[in-house]
Design an enzyme around this catalytic site. Structure first.
Site, PDB file in Angstrom:
ATOM      1  N   ASP A 180      75.066  23.919  22.323  1.00  0.00           N
ATOM      2  CA  ASP A 180      75.844  24.005  23.336  1.00  0.00           C
ATOM      3  C   ASP A 180      76.532  22.901  23.883  1.00  0.00           C
ATOM      4  OD1 ASP A 180      74.114  23.409  25.120  1.00  0.00           O
ATOM      5  OD2 ASP A 180      73.753  25.530  25.957  1.00  0.00           O
ATOM      6  N   ASP A 238      68.033  33.796  34.406  1.00  0.00           N
ATOM      7  CA  ASP A 238      69.278  34.953  34.638  1.00  0.00           C
ATOM      8  C   ASP A 238      69.091  35.526  33.090  1.00  0.00           C
ATOM      9  OD1 ASP A 238      70.219  32.983  32.901  1.00  0.00           O
ATOM     10  OD2 ASP A 238      72.210  32.860  33.841  1.00  0.00           O
ATOM     11  N   HIS A 284      69.835  34.014  30.167  1.00  0.00           N
ATOM     12  CA  HIS A 284      70.737  33.128  29.182  1.00  0.00           C
ATOM     13  C   HIS A 284      69.802  32.573  28.047  1.00  0.00           C
ATOM     14  CE1 HIS A 284      70.588  29.613  31.542  1.00  0.00           C
ATOM     15  NE2 HIS A 284      70.710  29.271  30.338  1.00  0.00           N
TER      16      HIS A 284
END
Lengths: 238, 238, 238, 238
Positions: free
Chosen positions: D66, D129, D131
């Site tokens: 990413d 969370d 991810h």
């Protein structure tokens, strides 16, 4: 052939540990054949620390690749005894994950390996005479699967060190042959020391010949050869 | 070694087609090395029907594994010419998917294969003298990677059939060696005909020796050997 | 995802045959799960011709991936019965190579597969409602391993076709779930016909959602999807 | 799914090192995608010691999965900068072995990976969370390949930590999507700490849902999940 040359014996050992252990964290049965002897002492020291008491390794099974029986004694052979001492017992490997090659079962050993899904990896050393597993110069045929090797009288003296006394030296021993070893998915060959430099050169840069059984190994499609600088010191390709 | 014995040449061919084509339907580059000669004619007939005009095979690349140049002629060699005639051209394979081994590039060929991701499969036949690819008895070293083979004067007469006239017979040719072939992931060996029965027996049941180069192949961890009943007729294991 | 679009149903079938049979010629146990139903009729017709009477396929084992029992009848379920009719019996598969998923053993089925070495490939079709195996819209959780599916009253009428009479429609059936299917090494999905075009578009180009169970399949790292032109006719990517 | 629970963060790290490095000793190109962040600090500390100055790792290539650009600054993004600091630079990785995902090339990234032979392994962490990579709850579609994610205004405050100042927070970032990650051959997920226990439970034992993106990962056929005891403390299966 992946050739790795390390500065030290410890570095060599750490690499073998990475390769073997990297295979062990899988959600499927993993079959390993590992060598006894002095070369892997440090390998097993590192592995024991990571394996002992870890039930997430219940999927890993162990096989010895050769065996020398004690003549006249009702006990396990030399190789499995050494493997127990050096790794299997201190690592806490369960008996059901230990699969022995013996004088009694060697004829069915290749078929047993096949039924178990085949060996995922084999860790081997190389003898100063060029042998691997129990495949000795002059006594090895590349086409052999697991077989029995007769011990000539003049060899018996040399084997006293293995069994402790001349009276325990057997008339023969068993070993996975070159054809059995070539069926293994991944080969790991670890060699260290100046006294191996000459045979390493022959095995890696000389002719592929039954006179130097280890010379065959470099043909396997997935072999990693780990040498310390001493063992590699006579190679030209370095 | 997976040994398959078929009743007919057509059945033998269909099996080779299944294995080769089964590999081709992948979402990644697939590298194949395939043999010229008479054995695979039916294999290619079946493959052409399935491959021609299908852009979902754009991921498949082809390599010849040996080459005989025409002496004094400015044209492609014997092997690639035959492969074009028998398969590549009628199957409509794009030029960018064809990778030639030549007299000029053989020293870099193994490295090129490695960069391309390695060969996924190689389809070979066996010569009546026990050769595979261009690895001839007496001229083959098991340790060889891709190499050049000099053609002795007494062999030149035999090669007229390949090049059409004695004046085109070259002084040497090139071939992937045993060590190059052993680096291939999957080996397929197809042999048919009564005239091969004797060498098949030597290669599969005799000693592993450079005098019968094909005898080495059975050691590869993933080889499928397909014989018709004639070629298998002298085997004891059947 | 390897996507292949063929002109005809026969071509589609031939490709599935190549992939499945290409896996079968190995010197190790090969585990296949194959679908019943109308889509694979031609696949099995071709395979039977090549498999029947060939003992070199003794290494190939078969598993059904779902099962609908006949309520109140002491007989094998719908899926294995159809597989026997369409393939296993005419192909002469030995009973010891047939491994049944049943209402009784479904809780241990995933563990059994794992012990057997895992499935090498699964051949599936796609329902017009987007189901694969027995994973129906609204009744499927992507996280499910092999599980039991209750049959709602309003669904029972639809299942008369499977079991012959409303009185034989069971209260539940069993199926490998998405998590079980994703553990398979190679997925093959074959779909043909205009009436599947709309769901094929949703499954391949729409959202990945439990409302269209087959939409998950394209995430598998090794899936080959074979469509005839009719089934592919609504795809934009073509 | 191979689940491993370790007593300590160091043990967790050592296992990831074994798996990653076990893959690196091969005679072929090896492609790895590795995570930035705090979880892998110890992993990289151990790897640097083994990788630095070793030219036998020239076959290993690295990819970030990413990237968050610095708005208005002409410099490399957050992820590759962190990877350089934490691993690539101290390990002495050559620039030609570093392959960057950027805002500019993300549309071609999946195709580039495919051409390079695909990723052999990806090392990931899990966010509190749920991810993984840059696949955030509510913003993730399981069907996504590498894609651009817009950053909503209310999220920008949270990203100041990444880029140092609100003025450098970009309007979007890029990430490999779930479909891209599922194409990787081997997934390694390492999670440690009490603050991750709740999301780990959801991801491994809850529903597979885009609301908890990491819940998808357990479906991959070759994923090893390494948790320390804290991260595993809410799991029922333990």
């Amino acid at each position: 052939m992946k050739l790795i040359i390390t500065k030290t014996y410890e570095e060599m050992s750490g690499i073998a540990v990475n390769i073997l252990m990297g295979l062990m964290y899988q959600n499927k049965r993993v079959n390993l054949s590992i060598t006894a002897g002095s070369t892997p002492k440090e390998i097993y020291r590192q592995m024991i620390a990571q394996v002992k008491g870890k039930d997430y390794f219940d999927n890993v099974h162990y096989y010895n690749f050769d065996e020398i029986p004690f003549k006249g004694l009702d006990r396990e052979g030399v190789t499995i005894s050494n493997l127990r001492n050096d790794y299997l017992t201190p690592a806490g490997i369960k008996e059901e994950n230990i699969h022995k090659l013996t004088m009694e079962n060697y004829k069915e050993f290749d078929e047993m390996l096949e039924k178990d899904g085949g060996l995922d990896a084999i860790l081997m050393g190389m003898g100063a005479d060029g042998h691997f597993c129990g495949n000795l110069p002059k006594l090895t045929k590349f086409g052999n699967k697991t077989y029995m090797v007769p011990i000539a009288e003049d060899l018996k003296e040399l084997m006293v060190g293995e069994v402790g006394d001349i009276k325990y030296v057997p008339d023969s021993f068993v070993t996975m042959g070159p054809a059995s070893v070539f069926a293994v998915k991944k080969l790991i060959l670890a060699v260290n020391g100046k006294h191996k430099a000459s045979i390493v050169k022959k095995a890696l840069e000389g002719e592929v010949t039954e006179d130097v059984p280890s010379s065959l190994l470099r043909l396997h499609p997935d072999i990693t050869i780990i040498l310390d600088e001493d063992a590699a010191s006579e190679l030209e390709l370095v």
